[in-house]
Design a protein around this motif. Sequence first.
Motif, PDB file in Angstrom:
ATOM      1  N   ILE A 484     -49.596-108.011 -47.263  1.00  0.00           N
ATOM      2  CA  ILE A 484     -49.906-106.592 -47.146  1.00  0.00           C
ATOM      3  C   ILE A 484     -50.544-106.394 -45.772  1.00  0.00           C
ATOM      4  CG2 ILE A 484     -51.354-104.701 -47.975  1.00  0.00           C
ATOM      5  CD1 ILE A 484     -49.188-105.171 -49.918  1.00  0.00           C
ATOM      6  N   GLN A 485     -50.015-105.469 -44.968  1.00  0.00           N
ATOM      7  CA  GLN A 485     -50.567-105.182 -43.657  1.00  0.00           C
ATOM      8  C   GLN A 485     -51.588-104.054 -43.768  1.00  0.00           C
ATOM      9  OE1 GLN A 485     -49.769-106.842 -40.870  1.00  0.00           O
ATOM     10  NE2 GLN A 485     -48.088-108.068 -41.716  1.00  0.00           N
ATOM     11  N   VAL A 486     -52.766-104.265 -43.210  1.00  0.00           N
ATOM     12  CA  VAL A 486     -53.819-103.256 -43.234  1.00  0.00           C
ATOM     13  C   VAL A 486     -54.150-102.913 -41.786  1.00  0.00           C
ATOM     14  CG1 VAL A 486     -56.119-102.622 -44.026  1.00  0.00           C
ATOM     15  CG2 VAL A 486     -54.732-104.256 -45.353  1.00  0.00           C
ATOM     16  N   GLY A 487     -54.039-101.641 -41.396  1.00  0.00           N
ATOM     17  CA  GLY A 487     -54.269-101.229 -40.014  1.00  0.00           C
ATOM     18  C   GLY A 487     -54.917 -99.868 -39.941  1.00  0.00           C
ATOM     19  N   GLY A 488     -55.006 -99.356 -38.717  1.00  0.00           N
ATOM     20  CA  GLY A 488     -55.651 -98.068 -38.517  1.00  0.00           C
ATOM     21  C   GLY A 488     -57.146 -98.213 -38.353  1.00  0.00           C
ATOM     22  N   GLU A 489     -57.884 -97.302 -38.970  1.00  0.00           N
ATOM     23  CA  GLU A 489     -59.343 -97.255 -38.811  1.00  0.00           C
ATOM     24  C   GLU A 489     -60.043 -98.175 -39.815  1.00  0.00           C
ATOM     25  OE1 GLU A 489     -60.930 -95.939 -36.408  1.00  0.00           O
ATOM     26  OE2 GLU A 489     -59.134 -95.086 -35.490  1.00  0.00           O
ATOM     27  N   VAL A 490     -59.831 -99.489 -39.634  1.00  0.00           N
ATOM     28  CA  VAL A 490     -60.570-100.498 -40.373  1.00  0.00           C
ATOM     29  C   VAL A 490     -61.207-101.436 -39.343  1.00  0.00           C
ATOM     30  CG1 VAL A 490     -59.167-100.391 -42.469  1.00  0.00           C
ATOM     31  CG2 VAL A 490     -58.510-101.934 -40.615  1.00  0.00           C
ATOM     32  N   LEU A 491     -62.212-102.172 -39.752  1.00  0.00           N
ATOM     33  CA  LEU A 491     -62.947-103.007 -38.811  1.00  0.00           C
ATOM     34  C   LEU A 491     -62.128-104.196 -38.323  1.00  0.00           C
ATOM     35  CD1 LEU A 491     -66.544-103.028 -40.354  1.00  0.00           C
ATOM     36  CD2 LEU A 491     -65.683-101.694 -38.422  1.00  0.00           C
ATOM     37  N   ILE A 523     -55.548 -91.858 -46.572  1.00  0.00           N
ATOM     38  CA  ILE A 523     -55.055 -93.227 -46.444  1.00  0.00           C
ATOM     39  C   ILE A 523     -53.560 -93.214 -46.719  1.00  0.00           C
ATOM     40  CG2 ILE A 523     -55.252 -95.584 -47.279  1.00  0.00           C
ATOM     41  CD1 ILE A 523     -58.102 -94.861 -48.193  1.00  0.00           C
ATOM     42  N   MET A 524     -52.812 -93.750 -45.805  1.00  0.00           N
ATOM     43  CA  MET A 524     -51.350 -93.708 -45.896  1.00  0.00           C
ATOM     44  C   MET A 524     -50.829 -95.094 -46.265  1.00  0.00           C
ATOM     45  SD  MET A 524     -48.718 -92.549 -42.872  1.00  0.00           S
ATOM     46  CE  MET A 524     -49.441 -90.912 -42.823  1.00  0.00           C
ATOM     47  N   VAL A 525     -49.936 -95.129 -47.244  1.00  0.00           N
ATOM     48  CA  VAL A 525     -49.266 -96.367 -47.633  1.00  0.00           C
ATOM     49  C   VAL A 525     -47.792 -96.233 -47.278  1.00  0.00           C
ATOM     50  CG1 VAL A 525     -48.643 -97.902 -49.529  1.00  0.00           C
ATOM     51  CG2 VAL A 525     -50.911 -96.837 -49.474  1.00  0.00           C
ATOM     52  N   ILE A 526     -47.332 -97.123 -46.404  1.00  0.00           N
ATOM     53  CA  ILE A 526     -45.943 -97.112 -45.951  1.00  0.00           C
ATOM     54  C   ILE A 526     -45.220 -98.253 -46.645  1.00  0.00           C
ATOM     55  CG2 ILE A 526     -44.416 -97.198 -43.951  1.00  0.00           C
ATOM     56  CD1 ILE A 526     -46.874 -96.420 -42.256  1.00  0.00           C
ATOM     57  N   HIS A 527     -44.220 -97.911 -47.450  1.00  0.00           N
ATOM     58  CA  HIS A 527     -43.473 -98.910 -48.208  1.00  0.00           C
ATOM     59  C   HIS A 527     -42.389 -99.541 -47.325  1.00  0.00           C
ATOM     60  CE1 HIS A 527     -45.584 -97.698 -51.783  1.00  0.00           C
ATOM     61  NE2 HIS A 527     -45.173 -96.438 -51.652  1.00  0.00           N
ATOM     62  N   PRO A 528     -41.913-100.721 -47.668  1.00  0.00           N
ATOM     63  CA  PRO A 528     -40.892-101.401 -46.844  1.00  0.00           C
ATOM     64  C   PRO A 528     -39.627-100.592 -46.636  1.00  0.00           C
ATOM     65  CG  PRO A 528     -41.852-102.940 -48.397  1.00  0.00           C
ATOM     66  CD  PRO A 528     -42.379-101.580 -48.773  1.00  0.00           C
ATOM     67  N   ASN A 529     -39.290 -99.679 -47.548  1.00  0.00           N
ATOM     68  CA  ASN A 529     -38.078 -98.874 -47.404  1.00  0.00           C
ATOM     69  C   ASN A 529     -38.303 -97.645 -46.530  1.00  0.00           C
ATOM     70  OD1 ASN A 529     -39.661 -97.362 -49.098  1.00  0.00           O
ATOM     71  ND2 ASN A 529     -38.042 -96.929 -50.584  1.00  0.00           N
ATOM     72  N   ARG A 541     -47.068-102.945 -53.704  1.00  0.00           N
ATOM     73  CA  ARG A 541     -46.074-104.001 -53.817  1.00  0.00           C
ATOM     74  C   ARG A 541     -46.067-104.789 -52.515  1.00  0.00           C
ATOM     75  NH1 ARG A 541     -40.011-101.697 -53.319  1.00  0.00           N
ATOM     76  NH2 ARG A 541     -39.756-103.904 -52.849  1.00  0.00           N
ATOM     77  N   ALA A 542     -45.644-106.032 -52.602  1.00  0.00           N
ATOM     78  CA  ALA A 542     -45.625-106.892 -51.422  1.00  0.00           C
ATOM     79  C   ALA A 542     -44.786-106.254 -50.314  1.00  0.00           C
ATOM     80  CB  ALA A 542     -45.070-108.263 -51.781  1.00  0.00           C
ATOM     81  N   GLY A 543     -45.287-106.312 -49.098  1.00  0.00           N
ATOM     82  CA  GLY A 543     -44.598-105.715 -47.967  1.00  0.00           C
ATOM     83  C   GLY A 543     -45.105-104.345 -47.580  1.00  0.00           C
ATOM     84  N   ASP A 544     -45.990-103.740 -48.395  1.00  0.00           N
ATOM     85  CA  ASP A 544     -46.548-102.431 -48.068  1.00  0.00           C
ATOM     86  C   ASP A 544     -47.470-102.522 -46.862  1.00  0.00           C
ATOM     87  OD1 ASP A 544     -45.180-101.210 -50.061  1.00  0.00           O
ATOM     88  OD2 ASP A 544     -46.859-101.051 -51.459  1.00  0.00           O
ATOM     89  N   GLN A 545     -47.606-101.396 -46.167  1.00  0.00           N
ATOM     90  CA  GLN A 545     -48.519-101.297 -45.036  1.00  0.00           C
ATOM     91  C   GLN A 545     -49.533-100.195 -45.338  1.00  0.00           C
ATOM     92  OE1 GLN A 545     -46.668-100.378 -41.299  1.00  0.00           O
ATOM     93  NE2 GLN A 545     -48.596-100.101 -40.219  1.00  0.00           N
TER      94      GLN A 545
END
Length: 579
Positions: A484-491, A523-529, A541-545
Motif C-alpha cells: 500500500i503506497q501512502v503519500g501526500g501530507e504525511v510525515l 483523504i483520497m484512495v486511488i485504486h489500481p484501476n 485492497r493491495a495496490g491501493d494508494q
Amino acid sequence: MNKTIKIYCHKLLIGLLASVQLWVFSATAAEPNQMSLTNLQSMGTTQTALPNASLENSTYSKAPRDGIMLPGEMTAAELLPVSEIGLPPPFGANLFAGGYESERIDGLNEDYTIAPGDKVSIWLWGAINQSEVITVDNQGNLFITNVGPVYVADVKASQLNNFVSQKIKQVYKNSVEIYVNLLTATPVSVYISGSVIRPGQYAGIASDSILYYLKRAGGIDSERGSYRSIKVLRQNQVVQEIDLYDFMLKGYLPKFNFKDNDVILVERQKATVVVSGSVRNPFRFEFTGNQANGQQLAKFALPLAKVSHVGIVGDRIDGPFSVYLPYNDFETFNLRDGDRVIFNDDIRAQVFDIQISGSYLGPSYFAVKKETRLHDLLAQIEVDKNLTDYESIYIQRKSVAQKQKEMIDQSLERLERSVFTAPASSDGEAKIRAEEGKMILEFTERARKIMPLGKVVISDQGKVANIQLEQGDIVFIPAKTDLIQVGGEVLMPQALVFNKNASVEDYIAWAGGYSERANYEQIMVIHPNGMIDLNAKGPLRAGDQILVLPKVDAKIMQSIKDVTQIIYQIAIAANVATN
C-alpha cells in the motif's frame, strides 16, 4: 459558515470527478461488449486470429530529443531574414546568415591568372645562385636579372612555375635549378549593383567567390532580388551567369576570376511561389520563367512522403481562385507568380501504434487497425496469471491528459484573475491581498508544471469495457502487489505491506501520522484501476494508494475555495498533491 463551505466543496468535488475523470464501464455482464474476469484470465493461454482486426508486432524508436532545442541552439527561422511583407524567406536566404566574409583566406586557386601588380619570387641555384622578388609590370612582364622580360599576364597560377622555368632555361641551359612561386595577388575592385542590401564598390582578390562579394554587400534583398539570375559584367558584356539554386541543391558554383571594374548585377526577382505545409523546405521559391508545374516545384520543396493533397490559392486573369488537388494531379498543374501552395496529409491513418505497459509478456508495441477495440488487443497479449492484476486494467490516453491539462490551466487563470482584480477597501486589506497574491503566484507556478496522466477507467468489479482504441494509447496492465503506497501530507511517505485488517487511519499512523498541513477530512484512495474514493472508510485492497491532501488556511487565503478545487483537480489528474 465553515459547515456551508465544506458542503459546497463536497458538491464541487463530486462535479469535478464527473468532468475530469473518464469513467467507462458497465455493471451488467449481459452486455455484448463486456469481458468478464474469467475471460481475462484466459489471456495468453491461446492465440487466435482476429476476424476484424489486423495486429502486427512492431518495435519503435523514439526521436532522441522529441523536438527539444538544446541550450544555445537556434532554429532555422531565427537564422533567416524576416520578410517585411509577411511572407516566408526566399529559398537560399540562409546563404547570407553566416559571418564568413570576415573569415576569408587570402589564398589563390590554381585557375587564378597572373595580372599586373602580382609579386613573384624566383630562386636559381647550382651553377649560379640568385634569388629575387619581382613585381609584374603594367605590360604584364617579369624582368628577370640576366634573362630579361618574360610575359606572364594571363598565365594560370598552377602553370607559372613551368612557364617561367622554361624561359629561364633558354639562357641557363645546364646545371641550374629553378623554383618560381606566386607570393601575392593584386587586389581587385568589384562593383555590386541591382537588388542587394548595400550596393557599391568592394575590394577583394580575383579568386574570391561571388558569395564573398554578395555577402560583403549585405546579401540579396529578400523582397526584390533574384537568387536565380546573377550576372557578371565586364566592359558592359555578360561574361558569367550564376544560378544559386545550383549551388544550394547540387553544390555547383562556377570557378571565376574577377578583374578590376567587374560588375556583379543581381537582377529583379522573377515569378515566385510560397510553399507551406508538410514539406522539408517551407520557403518562397523562384522560377526561371513566368510559370512552372507542380513537379518542378516539388524538387525544391521536398514534400514529405505522407502528403496526399495540395491546396493552391492565387490570382488569374479572370480573378482569384482556390483549388484542392490530389498530389498526382498537382504534378501537372501550372503555377504562376504569387501562388500559395499548401502540401497536406489529408488521408487519416489506418493503423495505430498502441503501447503495452505493466505486467505482460511479449512485445510492448502493437500496430492495429483503427477500428480495433480493446478486447481484440487483449486477446493477443500474453501474461503471467500469477503476477497480473486482471481486474485493474486501465488506459492512459493523450487526448484525456490534454483535456485535464486545459482544465487545470483554466482554473489557475481564473484563480489569478480573482486574486489580482479583487478590490481592497483599506491599507490593511491591500497588504493582505498583496501577500495572498505572492502565495498564489508560487502555487500556480508549481501547479502548471504538473502533467496529468490521462487515465481512462475501463475496469470495475472484474469487468473490462471494450472501448475503441486511439493513436498513442498506453494499455496498462498492473502487476499484483502486496503493498500500500501512502503519500501526500504525511510525515514519512512510504510503501507499507498490505494488511487486510488495517484501515486508512492505520496506514497513515504507520507512515508517521499527518503533517502540519494535512487536511484530515480529505483523504483520497486511488485504486489500481484508476478509480478514486474520497474519504474512503471501507476496506482497502493491495495496490491501493493513499493520498492525504493539503489544507488551505482560510484565515490567510481569501480564495480558499478556488485553491482547494485546483488541488483536487491535480490530485485526480496526476495522482500527486501540490502544497
